[in-house]
Design a protein around this motif. Structure first.
Motif, PDB file in Angstrom:
ATOM      1  N   ASP A 105     -15.289  45.389  43.302  1.00  0.00           N
ATOM      2  CA  ASP A 105     -15.649  46.671  43.905  1.00  0.00           C
ATOM      3  C   ASP A 105     -17.092  46.699  44.398  1.00  0.00           C
ATOM      4  O   ASP A 105     -17.414  47.435  45.330  1.00  0.00           O
ATOM      5  CB  ASP A 105     -15.436  47.799  42.890  1.00  0.00           C
ATOM      6  N   ALA A 145      -7.750  53.351  48.053  1.00  0.00           N
ATOM      7  CA  ALA A 145      -7.933  54.277  46.938  1.00  0.00           C
ATOM      8  C   ALA A 145      -6.753  55.229  46.804  1.00  0.00           C
ATOM      9  O   ALA A 145      -6.252  55.479  45.702  1.00  0.00           O
ATOM     10  CB  ALA A 145      -9.232  55.067  47.132  1.00  0.00           C
ATOM     11  N   GLY A 157      -4.000  54.313  43.827  1.00  0.00           N
ATOM     12  CA  GLY A 157      -4.155  55.311  42.778  1.00  0.00           C
ATOM     13  C   GLY A 157      -2.856  56.031  42.484  1.00  0.00           C
ATOM     14  O   GLY A 157      -2.485  56.250  41.323  1.00  0.00           O
ATOM     15  N   GLY A 208     -10.167  48.821  47.437  1.00  0.00           N
ATOM     16  CA  GLY A 208     -10.119  50.251  47.169  1.00  0.00           C
ATOM     17  C   GLY A 208      -9.231  50.625  46.001  1.00  0.00           C
ATOM     18  O   GLY A 208      -9.405  51.684  45.389  1.00  0.00           O
ATOM     19  N   PRO A 217      -9.419  52.664  40.679  1.00  0.00           N
ATOM     20  CA  PRO A 217      -8.423  53.645  40.246  1.00  0.00           C
ATOM     21  C   PRO A 217      -7.397  53.048  39.283  1.00  0.00           C
ATOM     22  O   PRO A 217      -6.961  53.702  38.336  1.00  0.00           O
ATOM     23  CB  PRO A 217      -7.759  54.082  41.564  1.00  0.00           C
ATOM     24  N   TRP A 244     -18.105  62.561  43.454  1.00  0.00           N
ATOM     25  CA  TRP A 244     -17.657  61.325  44.076  1.00  0.00           C
ATOM     26  C   TRP A 244     -17.838  61.370  45.593  1.00  0.00           C
ATOM     27  O   TRP A 244     -18.162  60.357  46.222  1.00  0.00           O
ATOM     28  CB  TRP A 244     -16.187  61.067  43.729  1.00  0.00           C
ATOM     29  N   TYR A 249     -17.822  55.906  36.643  1.00  0.00           N
ATOM     30  CA  TYR A 249     -16.534  55.245  36.544  1.00  0.00           C
ATOM     31  C   TYR A 249     -15.873  55.516  35.190  1.00  0.00           C
ATOM     32  O   TYR A 249     -14.649  55.441  35.063  1.00  0.00           O
ATOM     33  CB  TYR A 249     -16.684  53.735  36.731  1.00  0.00           C
ATOM     34  N   ASN A 271      -7.635  59.857  39.565  1.00  0.00           N
ATOM     35  CA  ASN A 271      -8.519  58.800  40.049  1.00  0.00           C
ATOM     36  C   ASN A 271      -8.390  58.632  41.553  1.00  0.00           C
ATOM     37  O   ASN A 271      -9.358  58.351  42.257  1.00  0.00           O
ATOM     38  CB  ASN A 271      -8.183  57.480  39.354  1.00  0.00           C
ATOM     39  N   SER A 272      -7.159  58.788  42.042  1.00  0.00           N
ATOM     40  CA  SER A 272      -6.932  58.669  43.475  1.00  0.00           C
ATOM     41  C   SER A 272      -7.645  59.775  44.248  1.00  0.00           C
ATOM     42  O   SER A 272      -8.217  59.540  45.313  1.00  0.00           O
ATOM     43  CB  SER A 272      -5.432  58.713  43.770  1.00  0.00           C
ATOM     44  N   SER A 279     -11.442  59.080  44.147  1.00  0.00           N
ATOM     45  CA  SER A 279     -11.725  57.879  44.931  1.00  0.00           C
ATOM     46  C   SER A 279     -11.537  58.152  46.415  1.00  0.00           C
ATOM     47  O   SER A 279     -12.317  57.668  47.249  1.00  0.00           O
ATOM     48  CB  SER A 279     -10.823  56.723  44.493  1.00  0.00           C
ATOM     49  N   ASN A 301     -14.451  59.969  47.611  1.00  0.00           N
ATOM     50  CA  ASN A 301     -15.541  59.002  47.734  1.00  0.00           C
ATOM     51  C   ASN A 301     -15.413  58.195  49.023  1.00  0.00           C
ATOM     52  O   ASN A 301     -16.389  57.994  49.760  1.00  0.00           O
ATOM     53  CB  ASN A 301     -15.516  58.077  46.521  1.00  0.00           C
ATOM     54  N   ARG A 302     -14.201  57.752  49.318  1.00  0.00           N
ATOM     55  CA  ARG A 302     -13.985  56.916  50.498  1.00  0.00           C
ATOM     56  C   ARG A 302     -14.036  57.715  51.794  1.00  0.00           C
ATOM     57  O   ARG A 302     -14.505  57.214  52.814  1.00  0.00           O
ATOM     58  CB  ARG A 302     -12.641  56.191  50.382  1.00  0.00           C
TER      59      ARG A 302
END
Length: 526
Positions: A75, A112, A116, A163, A167, A346, A454, A470-471, A474, A477-478
């Motif tokens: 990552d 992600a 996830g 990605g 997750p 995130w 994390y 988590n998905s 994430s 975040n993405r």
């Protein structure tokens, strides 16, 4: 609040929980109150928590610490890879490197979201193994890219694998370690720093010695093979990691995942296999799960059974794609507030971090040239120094989060604010060494920050919806990460504007972290 025997067995957020099912005795403390989750699921997962605590931290978990660490390694390695090859690629193909960064950000976003949710659909094992394999295959392919379009395509595809690492890997690790050792999820960030260090060490001799000189002259492929050698080398490293995961380490399917899918027998068998690997035995049985479910069911007016028909199983798979797995993350006001703050954190860090870290190699080179230090070898040497500085950050994070005065929230807030401060301070540098010094501070605090981030996120999501939670974070975040190369395109990375934007966002995110309503230190994650 449920009453009667259920209330006696399953106490609230502020009290110690003792699962009083015969044969399984351990003490854990849960993050959420029982109202936040399905009561039957809550009762059964607490029995599994205590069974894992009873087994303790053993050989299986330490092996898992290593192979799960490969996800942290990947990552950090691959997002920084585009920064390491940025100058060489733009020189050879005569293009704007920000498009490659944008391809990466889009791949990370898709990965992600896909992995996830996917690990909640078909389990953790397949997702755990496929993410690294995909990364390896397309990294090796990128090394032979004949043009910029093919390279960007490969970057996007390897990023889909990257990605999915955190997750999936954070969920896998958290669901197998006892509550007493959940701090190790933060310590896993050591692998994140190791990924950066290995990438920098490999790039230093290859890219600095096999690249075109820094000049406006033509840069043919024959004189610029360093970045290709680097991709072949690191793609090979990822292939070795996949072999170790798939053929050497025998990952057991998560018992909590299996139980959440109504496969209690398999969940119990998984716990017993882990116990055997650790040289121990477990008293857990299917009857313990049924007893806990019946106690919860009696207190809530049902028979304590979960629908395990083929139709129900199919609907559960399909439900992963609708709001049914999102709604539980917002089930109560406090839980909704917690989930919202995590998404915001995130998102902001997803915007700020790549805006600086992906281009830090370029910043080192351009600022070094402006300050009288143009050597490409020195640039990559400095990158290695920054990577080394980050390694103790993971250990420090694991220590700080267990301090009563700091915990997860305090450590996350302070490290995030300091990350922004060091970035902003770097704009005041007037010598190459002072610029490197500020970046060393940034490297250390950002490793602490990510180590805590994390860890705290999966700890604050219930297991049966952890992959989806988590998905969500994430993906946030993405999504904001996609904005970073766009800002870089229009703000011009040759100026200090992107640096000021990145630093300011980090400081803001650190202050927002103080608003998290839950402190998971010392409590078992559901």
């Amino acid at each position: 609040m449920p009453s009667g025997s259920f209330q006696e067995l399953y106490t609230s957020f502020e009290k110690k929980d003792v699962i009083a099912v015969e044969g399984v005795q351990a003490h854990t403390q849960d993050v959420y109150t029982e109202e936040s989750l399905d009561p039957i699921y809550h009762a059964k997962v607490k029995v599994l928590n205590d069974a894992i605590q009873e087994i303790g931290m053993g050989k299986y978990q330490w092996y898992l610490f290593c192979v799960a660490g490969f996800g942290w390694f990947s990552d950090n390695l691959w997002p920084m890879t585009t920064g390491l090859i940025y100058t060489s690629v733009t020189s050879e193909f005569g293009v704007q490197g920000e498009w490659m960064i944008l391809a990466q950000a889009l791949g990370l976003l898709v990965g992600a979201a896909f992995w996830g949710i996917g690990c909640d659909m078909w389990g953790r094992r397949w997702s755990f193994n496929l993410t690294i394999l995909i990364t390896s295959i397309f990294a090796l392919a990128a090394g032979g890219a004949p043009n910029y379009t093919v390279l960007c395509t490969c970057v996007s595809l390897w990023s889909i694998g990257v990605g999915g690492n955190l997750p999936v890997d954070s969920a896998v690790f958290l669901e197998f370690i006892p509550a007493s050792h959940q701090y190790l999820l933060t310590v896993l960030s050591i692998w994140w720093a190791v990924g950066q260090l290995v990438g920098s060490l490999v790039a230093w001799p290859l890219i600095s010695n096999f690249s075109c000189p820094a000049a406006p002259a033509p840069c043919p492929t024959s004189s610029n093979k360093g970045w290709r050698y680097y991709l072949f080398a690191m793609g090979g490293v990822m292939m070795v990691m996949w072999i170790l995961r798939f053929f050497v380490f025998n990952l057991q399917e998560s018992p909590k995942y299996l139980m959440g899918r109504g496969r209690d027998e398999e969940a119990v068998a998984s716990v017993h296999r882990v116990a055997a690997i650790n040289g121990k035995t477990s008293n857990l049985s299917v009857e313990h799960l049924k007893e806990a479910a019946m106690l919860a069911g009696d207190s809530n007016g049902n028979d304590g059974e979960m629908d395990t028909s083929a139709k129900a199983a199919a609907m559960r798979k399909l439900s992963k794609f609708d709001a049914n797995h999102v709604k539980p993350l917002f089930a109560t006001r406090k839980l909704a507030y917690s989930t919202s703050i995590l998404i915001i954190l995130w998102a902001l860090i997803g915007l700020a971090f790549p805006l600086y870290s992906v281009f830090v190699n370029y910043y080192l080179q351009t600022r070094g040239a402006a300050l009288g230090n143009e050597s490409l070898s020195i640039v990559y040497r400095n990158q290695v120094i920054l990577s080394v500085i980050g390694i103790p950050g993971g250990l420090m994070a694991g220590y700080l989060i267990e301090l009563p005065m700091l915990g997860r929230r305090g450590t996350l807030a302070i490290s995030t604010v300091l990350t922004g401060v060091f970035i902003l301070a770097s704009t005041t540098a007037r010598t190459p060494n002072s610029y490197l010094g500020w970046n060393c501070g940034y490297s250390f605090t950002s490793t602490v920050m990510y180590g805590v981030l994390y860890a705290i996120s999966p700890e604050l999501f219930p297991t049966k919806d952890r992959g989806t939670g988590n998905s969500l974070v994430s993906a946030a975040n993405r999504i904001f990460g996609v904005m970073s190369p766009i800002i870089a395109l229009y703000a011009n990375i040759a100026t200090s504007v992107p640096i000021w934007v990145s630093g300011g966002i980090f400081v803001s995110a650190g202050l927002i972290a103080l608003l998290l309503p839950f402190e998971p230190r010392g409590r078992a994650s559901l």
